[in-house]
Design a protein around this motif. Structure first.
Motif, PDB file in Angstrom:
ATOM      1  N   THR A 233      -5.241  -0.075   7.612  1.00  0.00           N
ATOM      2  CA  THR A 233      -3.958   0.291   6.994  1.00  0.00           C
ATOM      3  C   THR A 233      -4.176   1.250   5.817  1.00  0.00           C
ATOM      4  O   THR A 233      -3.262   1.935   5.385  1.00  0.00           O
ATOM      5  CB  THR A 233      -3.224  -0.959   6.486  1.00  0.00           C
TER       6      THR A 233
ATOM      7  N   PRO B 268       0.684   5.029   0.806  1.00  0.00           N
ATOM      8  CA  PRO B 268      -0.062   6.194   1.304  1.00  0.00           C
ATOM      9  C   PRO B 268       0.210   7.461   0.494  1.00  0.00           C
ATOM     10  O   PRO B 268      -0.682   8.312   0.354  1.00  0.00           O
ATOM     11  CB  PRO B 268       0.432   6.340   2.751  1.00  0.00           C
TER      12      PRO B 268
ATOM     13  N   ASN C 273       2.740  -1.380   4.365  1.00  0.00           N
ATOM     14  CA  ASN C 273       2.591   0.032   3.982  1.00  0.00           C
ATOM     15  C   ASN C 273       3.970   0.598   3.640  1.00  0.00           C
ATOM     16  O   ASN C 273       4.895   0.512   4.455  1.00  0.00           O
ATOM     17  CB  ASN C 273       1.974   0.844   5.118  1.00  0.00           C
TER      18      ASN C 273
ATOM     19  N   ARG D 208       0.869  -1.185   0.000  1.00  0.00           N
ATOM     20  CA  ARG D 208       0.000   0.000   0.000  1.00  0.00           C
ATOM     21  C   ARG D 208       0.900   1.227   0.000  1.00  0.00           C
ATOM     22  O   ARG D 208       1.906   1.277   0.706  1.00  0.00           O
ATOM     23  CB  ARG D 208      -0.855   0.045   1.264  1.00  0.00           C
TER      24      ARG D 208
END
Ligand code: PLP
Length: 597
Positions: free
Chosen positions: A92, A52, A533, A50
């Protein structure tokens, strides 16, 4: 060089350099360097990265583009946006989203009681909108959220919900949340998920019901709570025209209600639907974000002018646009199924049948200029050799040599030639496709691909300085023949011819940040991939919040097995030393570990 359509779908989030797929941010690390880092920590199997920073990028683009359109048109309403939690509810994802959106006052949309609890808990001062069918308890939760100080709007889908709001208001004496009316528009949407709009839509009030709702609000002194008109004509619109029609229709409903006396009505919520490019072959979205935003602002301004009402605030609930690009799935290739056609498997004899000798020469002597001719010859030879086998004139070794050599010749020809330029080559290509077995589950990680044939960009994350030559189909490790992405000659996927004994090969699936997590299912009891992440310090990449794919014992617990019973039954039938090993397996995840050293 095949760049897997990266210019179409990646929005400059990724780029190819030195044969590697890299992240276009800060120190621009390659995806393979992150994969290696994680695998060093003994996490094998599929990985979900992932990003951000890509959530932040999309939120910023959305606000900046709308605010620019507002400025350009001298529009007096304000732009607001909320994220529809149904698109991705995972902590998350949600925590970085809330953090990135804070400076814009970016809010949340909830469509169920559980989502509303997430919004009530983590949303700060930003707006909350509530859609979907609601019972008395959900409406009560909305009143409690209002009492907590949230700027919350309950958007009613039917008159019964309004009656329940009246009931809860009378019974609890809590302050009433703002109320929105979802209107059922005559104009439906476009794109794969268009059925949420239109006259036959499951959601929203007809014109007659809007007028009735207006009377109910007036009669019960809740008139001041009516602040919003809402519509959503469908997800991932590929064509902007239906939006323009829907805007006109809803804009006029807003203006009519204003002129009837709805003094506090001040917003139009246009739902989601902002398109995401999922195709790596051709552009499927016929508008840009700028055009979309300008159309919204311009149309609403015109209607407000025409009907002499104040220009409404604009709300959007775009989900895919914000989240799709923020997650990438990486799956290791475990096996190539036609590895038996490698040259090393040839069993040439001291004396071979003449056609085999000729095939061998065709293979060795092939150049770009004679590639097509030699390939034709090889196919003729193979046909003759298969006939000779049926007649008993050559043996199994000869037949195997014939198959291997012809396969090698075709592969070599394809590497010399432009496949798309020759219909015949495309057909052959289709037939000799390679099956790549990947350590992942399509049902778990790409449920929309299985369920609704949704396309996702697919590409290897290394070897990108070499043209891929193998027409590829992808198999997952579930015991289900639907766990396959078939080779499609109209949207052909080519991958590299790799020797997995010598090198690793990883395939990336992109735009998987919307819906895939929560819709993913545990078919064959494969749970979510290991998640990470990826964040960036000034010039350093950090791998945070690693959540390993679920352990087997926990998956069994999730589907309500008594795991103590499982352990004790197994333990009672095994010696302690063997049970100890078995217990380790129970604490592993389900994905294959063939590559474990
Ligand atoms: N708002 C509502 C009411 C929806 O039903 C949906 C999705 O179907 C969305 C927003 C999000 O749509 P998208 O993800 O296409 O932006």
């Amino acid at each position: 060089m095949n760049n897997f359509g990266i210019d179409l779908w990646s929005n400059n989030n990724f780029f190819i350099e030195d044969g590697l797929l890299k992240i276009n941010h800060k120190n621009k690390p390659s995806l393979i360097s992150l994969v290696k880092e994680i695998r060093k920590q003994n996490y094998k199997g599929p990985l979900l990265f992932r990003f951000p920073h890509l959530i932040e990028k999309q939120i910023t683009r959305l606000y900046n583009t709308y605010n620019a359109a507002i400025k350009e048109n001298n529009y007096h309403g304000k732009f607001n946006a909320v994220f529809p939690l149904k698109v991705n509810q995972f902590p998350t994802f949600v925590h970085p989203l809330i953090e990135a959106g804070e400076k814009f006052n970016y809010g949340l949309e909830a469509g169920s009681k559980a989502e509303l609890i997430i919004a009530m808990t983590y949303n700060k001062k930003a707006p909350i909108t509530v859609n979907g069918f609601k019972d008395k308890e959900m409406i009560h939760l909305g009143f409690i959220a209002k009492k907590m100080g949230h700027n919350i709007t309950l958007i009613i889908e039917g008159l019964n919900e309004l009656e329940t709001i009246v009931e809860v208001s009378k019974e609890t004496n809590l302050p009433c949340p703002s109320i929105g009316l979802r209107v059922r528009l005559f104009n439906g949407g476009s794109g794969a998920w268009a059925k949420s709009g239109g006259i036959d839509s499951k959601f929203g009030l007809s014109s007659t019901e809007i007028l009735e709702a207006y009377d109910v609000l007036e009669k019960n002194n809740l008139f001041d709570c009516l602040t919003m008109i809402h519509f959503h004509i469908g997800s991932s619109m590929n064509n902007i025209k239906p939006l323009k029609n829907a805007l006109k229709e809803s804009g006029h409903i807003y203006a009519e209600l204003k002129n009837l006396g709805a003094t506090n009505l001040n917003s139009i919520n246009i739902g989601g639907g902002l398109g995401v490019e999922y195709s790596q072959y051709k552009r499927t979205i016929n508008y840009s974000l700028q055009e979309f935003a300008s159309d919204v602002v311009f149309t609403l301004k015109n209607i407000a002018r025409q009907k002499n009402v104040e220009e409404p605030n604009i709300f959007t609930e775009s989900g895919r646009f914000i989240s799709a690009s923020s997650a990438v799935l990486i799956a290791p290739v475990l096996e190539l199924f036609s590895a038996e056609y490698e040259a090393e498997h040839l069993r040439l004899k001291e004396v071979n049948p003449p056609l085999i000798v000729e095939l061998n020469e065709l293979y060795k002597d092939m150049k770009k200029r004679n590639a097509l001719e030699y390939m034709h010859d090889s196919i003729d030879h193979l046909e003759s050799l298969l006939k000779l086998f049926d007649l008993g004139y050559i043996d199994l070794k000869d037949r195997s040599n014939a198959e291997i050599l012809t396969n090698l010749i075709i592969k070599k020809a394809i590497s010399f030639l432009e496949v798309n330029a020759y219909e015949e080559l495309k057909r052959i290509d289709n037939k000799i496709q390679e099956k790549y077995l990947l350590n992942f589950s399509i049902f778990q990680s790409l449920p929309d691909l299985w369920g609704i044939n949704q396309e996702f960009p697919i590409m290897p994350i290394t070897h990108l300085d070499k043209n891929p030559t193998r027409s590829a189909s992808i198999w997952d490790i579930t015991c289900d023949s639907d766990g396959e992405i078939e080779f499609n000659p109209n949207k052909p996927l080519y991958l590299h011819d790799v020797d997995l004994d010598k090198e690793e090969y990883f395939i990336g699936f992109f735009q998987v940040g919307a819906y895939q997590d929560v819709l993913g299912m545990k078919h064959n009891l494969f749970s979510h991939p290991t998640e990470v992440n990826v964040t960036f310090d000034e010039n350093e990449v950090k791998l945070e919040q690693i959540i390993e794919s679920q352990k087997i014992i926990d998956i069994l617990d999730d589907i309500d097995y008594d795991t103590n019973e499982i352990k004790s039954i197994l333990n009672s039938q095994l010696d302690d030393d063997i049970y100890e090993i078995l217990e380790k397996y129970l604490n592993d995840n389900s994905y294959l570990k063939t590559t474990w050293s």
